[in-house]
Design an enzyme around this catalytic site. Structure first.
Site, PDB file in Angstrom:
ATOM      1  N   GLN A 272      47.129  30.639  49.192  1.00 60.28           N
ATOM      2  CA  GLN A 272      47.680  31.759  48.427  1.00 60.28           C
ATOM      3  C   GLN A 272      47.212  33.067  49.055  1.00 60.28           C
ATOM      4  O   GLN A 272      46.033  33.411  48.955  1.00 60.28           O
ATOM      5  CB  GLN A 272      47.167  31.638  46.984  1.00 60.28           C
ATOM      6  CG  GLN A 272      47.586  32.702  46.032  1.00 60.28           C
ATOM      7  CD  GLN A 272      46.686  32.697  44.792  1.00 60.28           C
ATOM      8  OE1 GLN A 272      45.568  32.183  44.813  1.00 60.28           O
ATOM      9  NE2 GLN A 272      47.157  33.278  43.711  1.00 60.28           N
TER      10      GLN A 272
ATOM     11  N   SER B 183      45.082  38.180  47.358  1.00 58.53           N
ATOM     12  CA  SER B 183      44.005  39.183  47.294  1.00 58.53           C
ATOM     13  C   SER B 183      43.777  39.864  48.637  1.00 58.53           C
ATOM     14  O   SER B 183      43.913  39.250  49.688  1.00 58.53           O
ATOM     15  CB  SER B 183      42.683  38.525  46.877  1.00 58.53           C
ATOM     16  OG  SER B 183      42.826  37.833  45.682  1.00 58.53           O
TER      17      SER B 183
ATOM     18  N   SER C 274      41.666  30.710  49.806  1.00 59.63           N
ATOM     19  CA  SER C 274      41.174  29.332  49.780  1.00 59.63           C
ATOM     20  C   SER C 274      42.026  28.472  50.704  1.00 59.63           C
ATOM     21  O   SER C 274      43.257  28.555  50.659  1.00 59.63           O
ATOM     22  CB  SER C 274      41.239  28.757  48.360  1.00 59.63           C
ATOM     23  OG  SER C 274      40.492  29.567  47.487  1.00 59.63           O
TER      24      SER C 274
ATOM     25  N   GLU D  19      48.286  29.200  38.000  1.00 61.15           N
ATOM     26  CA  GLU D  19      46.898  29.075  38.483  1.00 61.15           C
ATOM     27  C   GLU D  19      45.949  28.993  37.286  1.00 61.15           C
ATOM     28  O   GLU D  19      45.009  28.203  37.277  1.00 61.15           O
ATOM     29  CB  GLU D  19      46.551  30.279  39.362  1.00 61.15           C
ATOM     30  CG  GLU D  19      45.146  30.220  39.921  1.00 61.15           C
ATOM     31  CD  GLU D  19      44.853  31.339  40.915  1.00 61.15           C
ATOM     32  OE1 GLU D  19      45.539  32.382  40.871  1.00 61.15           O
ATOM     33  OE2 GLU D  19      43.932  31.174  41.730  1.00 61.15           O
TER      34      GLU D  19
ATOM     35  N   GLU E 296      36.939  39.452  32.856  1.00 66.93           N
ATOM     36  CA  GLU E 296      37.315  40.746  32.268  1.00 66.93           C
ATOM     37  C   GLU E 296      38.836  40.896  32.269  1.00 66.93           C
ATOM     38  O   GLU E 296      39.438  41.370  31.299  1.00 66.93           O
ATOM     39  CB  GLU E 296      36.672  41.907  33.052  1.00 66.93           C
ATOM     40  CG  GLU E 296      35.170  42.038  32.896  1.00 66.93           C
ATOM     41  CD  GLU E 296      34.392  41.017  33.704  1.00 66.93           C
ATOM     42  OE1 GLU E 296      34.975  40.355  34.586  1.00 66.93           O
ATOM     43  OE2 GLU E 296      33.179  40.859  33.435  1.00 66.93           O
TER      44      GLU E 296
HETATM   45  C1  LIG Z   1      36.238  30.793  44.932  1.00 67.03           C
HETATM   46  C2  LIG Z   1      37.325  31.819  45.001  1.00 67.03           C
HETATM   47  C3  LIG Z   1      38.550  31.453  45.506  1.00 67.03           C
HETATM   48  C4  LIG Z   1      39.566  32.405  45.595  1.00 67.03           C
HETATM   49  N1  LIG Z   1      40.751  32.006  46.159  1.00 67.03           N
HETATM   50  C5  LIG Z   1      41.733  32.928  46.323  1.00 67.03           C
HETATM   51  C6  LIG Z   1      42.938  32.554  47.000  1.00 67.03           C
HETATM   52  O1  LIG Z   1      43.118  31.404  47.416  1.00 67.03           O
HETATM   53  N2  LIG Z   1      43.867  33.506  47.188  1.00 67.03           N
HETATM   54  C7  LIG Z   1      43.719  34.785  46.742  1.00 67.03           C
HETATM   55  O2  LIG Z   1      44.630  35.575  46.943  1.00 67.03           O
HETATM   56  N3  LIG Z   1      42.574  35.172  46.111  1.00 67.03           N
HETATM   57  C8  LIG Z   1      41.582  34.273  45.909  1.00 67.03           C
HETATM   58  N4  LIG Z   1      40.413  34.639  45.284  1.00 67.03           N
HETATM   59  C9  LIG Z   1      40.221  36.052  44.917  1.00 67.03           C
HETATM   60  C10 LIG Z   1      40.188  36.340  43.438  1.00 67.03           C
HETATM   61  O3  LIG Z   1      41.466  36.250  42.879  1.00 67.03           O
HETATM   62  C11 LIG Z   1      39.583  37.746  43.276  1.00 67.03           C
HETATM   63  O4  LIG Z   1      38.253  37.668  43.716  1.00 67.03           O
HETATM   64  C12 LIG Z   1      39.625  38.236  41.854  1.00 67.03           C
HETATM   65  O5  LIG Z   1      40.941  38.468  41.431  1.00 67.03           O
HETATM   66  C13 LIG Z   1      38.806  39.528  41.669  1.00 67.03           C
HETATM   67  O6  LIG Z   1      39.153  40.484  42.603  1.00 67.03           O
HETATM   68  P1  LIG Z   1      38.038  41.225  43.485  1.00 67.03           P
HETATM   69  O7  LIG Z   1      37.151  40.160  44.072  1.00 67.03           O
HETATM   70  O8  LIG Z   1      38.709  42.145  44.415  1.00 67.03           O
HETATM   71  O9  LIG Z   1      37.143  42.021  42.441  1.00 67.03           O
HETATM   72  P2  LIG Z   1      37.480  43.460  41.825  1.00 67.03           P
HETATM   73  O10 LIG Z   1      38.897  43.490  41.396  1.00 67.03           O
HETATM   74  O11 LIG Z   1      37.019  44.507  42.788  1.00 67.03           O
HETATM   75  O12 LIG Z   1      36.570  43.467  40.537  1.00 67.03           O
HETATM   76  C14 LIG Z   1      35.180  43.839  40.565  1.00 67.03           C
HETATM   77  C15 LIG Z   1      34.654  43.803  39.150  1.00 67.03           C
HETATM   78  O13 LIG Z   1      35.349  44.799  38.337  1.00 67.03           O
HETATM   79  C16 LIG Z   1      35.902  44.192  37.177  1.00 67.03           C
HETATM   80  N5  LIG Z   1      37.188  44.805  36.851  1.00 67.03           N
HETATM   81  C17 LIG Z   1      38.190  45.111  37.715  1.00 67.03           C
HETATM   82  N6  LIG Z   1      39.234  45.666  37.034  1.00 67.03           N
HETATM   83  C18 LIG Z   1      38.894  45.671  35.738  1.00 67.03           C
HETATM   84  C19 LIG Z   1      39.545  46.121  34.538  1.00 67.03           C
HETATM   85  N7  LIG Z   1      40.779  46.647  34.580  1.00 67.03           N
HETATM   86  N8  LIG Z   1      38.895  45.983  33.350  1.00 67.03           N
HETATM   87  C20 LIG Z   1      37.642  45.443  33.315  1.00 67.03           C
HETATM   88  N9  LIG Z   1      36.963  45.035  34.413  1.00 67.03           N
HETATM   89  C21 LIG Z   1      37.586  45.144  35.602  1.00 67.03           C
HETATM   90  C22 LIG Z   1      36.111  42.729  37.565  1.00 67.03           C
HETATM   91  O14 LIG Z   1      36.157  41.892  36.425  1.00 67.03           O
HETATM   92  C23 LIG Z   1      34.886  42.472  38.441  1.00 67.03           C
HETATM   93  O15 LIG Z   1      33.768  42.165  37.648  1.00 67.03           O
HETATM   94  C24 LIG Z   1      39.356  33.721  45.150  1.00 67.03           C
HETATM   95  C25 LIG Z   1      38.120  34.080  44.626  1.00 67.03           C
HETATM   96  C26 LIG Z   1      37.099  33.157  44.549  1.00 67.03           C
HETATM   97  C27 LIG Z   1      35.777  33.565  43.983  1.00 67.03           C
END
Ligand SMILES: Cc1cc2nc3c(=O)[nH]c(=O)nc-3n(C[C@H](O)[C@H](O)[C@H](O)COP(=O)(O)OP(=O)(O)OC[C@H]3O[C@@H](n4cnc5c(N)ncnc54)[C@H](O)[C@@H]3O)c2cc1C
Length: 413
Positions: free
Chosen positions: A133, A136, A168, A251, A382
């Site tokens: 996928q 991100s 992933s 998902e 969140e």
């Molecule tokens: C094991 C694993 C597998 C993954 N696999 C995939 C994959 O296959 N493909 C893919 O595309 N992505 C994948 N991801 C990514 C995942 O979808 C993102 O990590 C997730 O959506 C959070 O985005 P970010 O890491 O950019 O954090 P951010 O969006 O930067 O968030 C940082 C912090 O701010 C908080 N926050 C952000 N916005 C808000 C809001 N509006 N209100 C309250 N709190 C908020 C979040 O909850 C978090 O605590 C994977 C992640 C992990 C850990």
């Protein structure tokens, strides 16, 4: 027995006959499984071959229409198929197919052309082609629709440039579900388009990232002048966000459904550890009992949500299961470590396996660390709370000043 349409985008050639009562549906599935086992050598047939025949028999994704690996019955009957065929020795699809099965298949079913369904669903089910996928990005995770990867039309192709992260299986997959920006001059949700990308295309570089369990489950993926034929576009230009929501909602179902049986899964492991522990304090027993009850409540809640779901796009209420499953798993594995005491400090192997087939496999300490990801992947806790607040409870939306501004004008980090 009635003839009915199976979903919002069903084509006329996918109309199917389904039994109307749950009992009739279950009978149909039992009969088809029996016939399948009568016609196939469950243990003596090559794995890919027998999974392909399972698809052809409509026993791959039972809630999909006939011709697409299903029988058009309730998704809850998928478990019955697994039990019946599994008991006879038919191999289960590999755990690495989870992204394809849980997210790719329902997205292609809901939004793909007949040709895309025919091309992709069968090898996706058998595991001949793994999926990843590509959503991100370094500056677009929770705020996914702000993503910056660009796709520009050139003749019959799109030329894609950008970077994805946390992909992933990105380094192992044959196909990627990609959302890219095709129009920067409209608000962020409106300028996105969805593509199915061959991960072996020139210009794609997947660099594995090592996570705290020790293994490399995901990669960062660089896309440099990658040519994607327009035929591999899923849905219309500018419809990418709507289609991405199908992937994301499915998902959440995949991540939130967990093991089915009462007392199974992580809570079952905690009880087993408890029973085997040489010293068992009253405080830990209280904690274990409380978590067991929570796990049971969650199981029943998921069952209820599952009853309401049919093929197509699940609703926002599945965020409840995703949220509760992730948080509960973390607390259960933390309790497991408390029960294990000093043994917790022995971490088994820190070799970079590339990656483990099953996220829930391995020793308890690994599962405790892996469970950190459960409240992040598929949308953080969140974000799930925001979805539940706005779309399930109907509370006022978060203030957003970028909703109606062209993406190009929105400041980005
Ligand atoms: C094991 C694993 C597998 C993954 N696999 C995939 C994959 O296959 N493909 C893919 O595309 N992505 C994948 N991801 C990514 C995942 O979808 C993102 O990590 C997730 O959506 C959070 O985005 P970010 O890491 O950019 O954090 P951010 O969006 O930067 O968030 C940082 C912090 O701010 C908080 N926050 C952000 N916005 C808000 C809001 N509006 N209100 C309250 N709190 C908020 C979040 O909850 C978090 O605590 C994977 C992640 C992990 C850990």
């Amino acid at each position: 027995v009635f003839k009915h349409d199976n979903g919002p985008n069903a084509n006329t050639d996918l109309l199917l006959y389904t039994a109307v009562t749950p009992y009739e549906e279950e009978q149909l599935v039992r009969e088809r499984c029996e016939a399948f086992l009568g016609q196939n050598d469950a243990t003596g047939t090559d794995r890919t071959e027998i999974l392909g025949r399972q698809f052809d028999a409509g026993l791959a994704f039972v809630h999909f229409p006939e011709g697409c690996g299903g029988l058009g019955v309730s998704p809850r009957l998928g478990r019955l198929v697994n039990d019946l065929l599994g008991a006879a020795g038919v191999p289960r699809p590999a755990a690495r197919t989870i992204i394809g099965h849980g997210m790719g298949a329902p997205t292609i079913l809901a939004h793909g052309s007949d040709e895309q369904r025919r091309r992709h669903l069968r090898p996706l089910f058998t595991g001949e082609e793994l999926w990843c996928q590509l959503f991100s990005e370094p500056s677009a995770g929770s705020d996914l629709s702000a993503l910056a990867t660009r796709a520009v039309r050139e003749g019959d192709d799109w030329v894609v440039n950008g970077q994805k992260v946390w992909t992933s299986l990105g380094h192992l997959a044959k196909w990627g579900m990609l959302i890219a920006r095709t129009d920067p001059d409209v608000p962020k949700h409106k300028g996105l388009t969805y593509f199915l990308v061959d991960m072996q295309s020139p210009g794609i570089q997947a660099v594995p990232l090592r996570q705290m369990t020790g293994e490399s489950e995901f990669s960062e993926v660089y896309l440099s002048d990658v040519r994607v034929p327009d035929a591999q576009r899923l849905g219309d230009v500018g419809e990418g966000w709507k289609i991405a929501l199908t992937t994301l909602m499915n998902e959440r179902v995949a991540l939130g459904s967990g093991k089915s049986g009462r007392g199974a899964g992580p809570i079952g492991e905690a009880v087993e550890l408890w029973n085997a522990a040489p010293q068992r304090g009253t405080a830990l027993r209280h904690d274990l009992t409380r978590l067991w009850i929570e796990a049971e409540v969650l199981r029943l809640t998921n069952l209820r949500a599952g009853q309401a779901r049919r093929a197509g796009v699940p609703g926002p209420e599945h965020s409840v299961g995703k949220l509760a499953t992730g948080e509960l798993k973390q607390r259960i594995y933390a309790l497991c470590l408390d029960i294990m005491g000093a043994e917790t400090l022995l971490y088994g192997s820190y070799d970079n396996e590339n990656p483990r087939a099953d996220n829930d496999a391995g020793f308890v300490q690994r599962k405790f660390l892996r469970a950190r990801a459960n409240t992040i992947e598929g949308g953080t806790s969140e974000v799930q709370r925001n979805i539940i607040a706005e779309r399930v409870l109907g509370l006022p939306a978060e203030p957003r000043d970028d909703k109606n501004r062209p993406w190009r004008e929105v400041p980005r980090g």
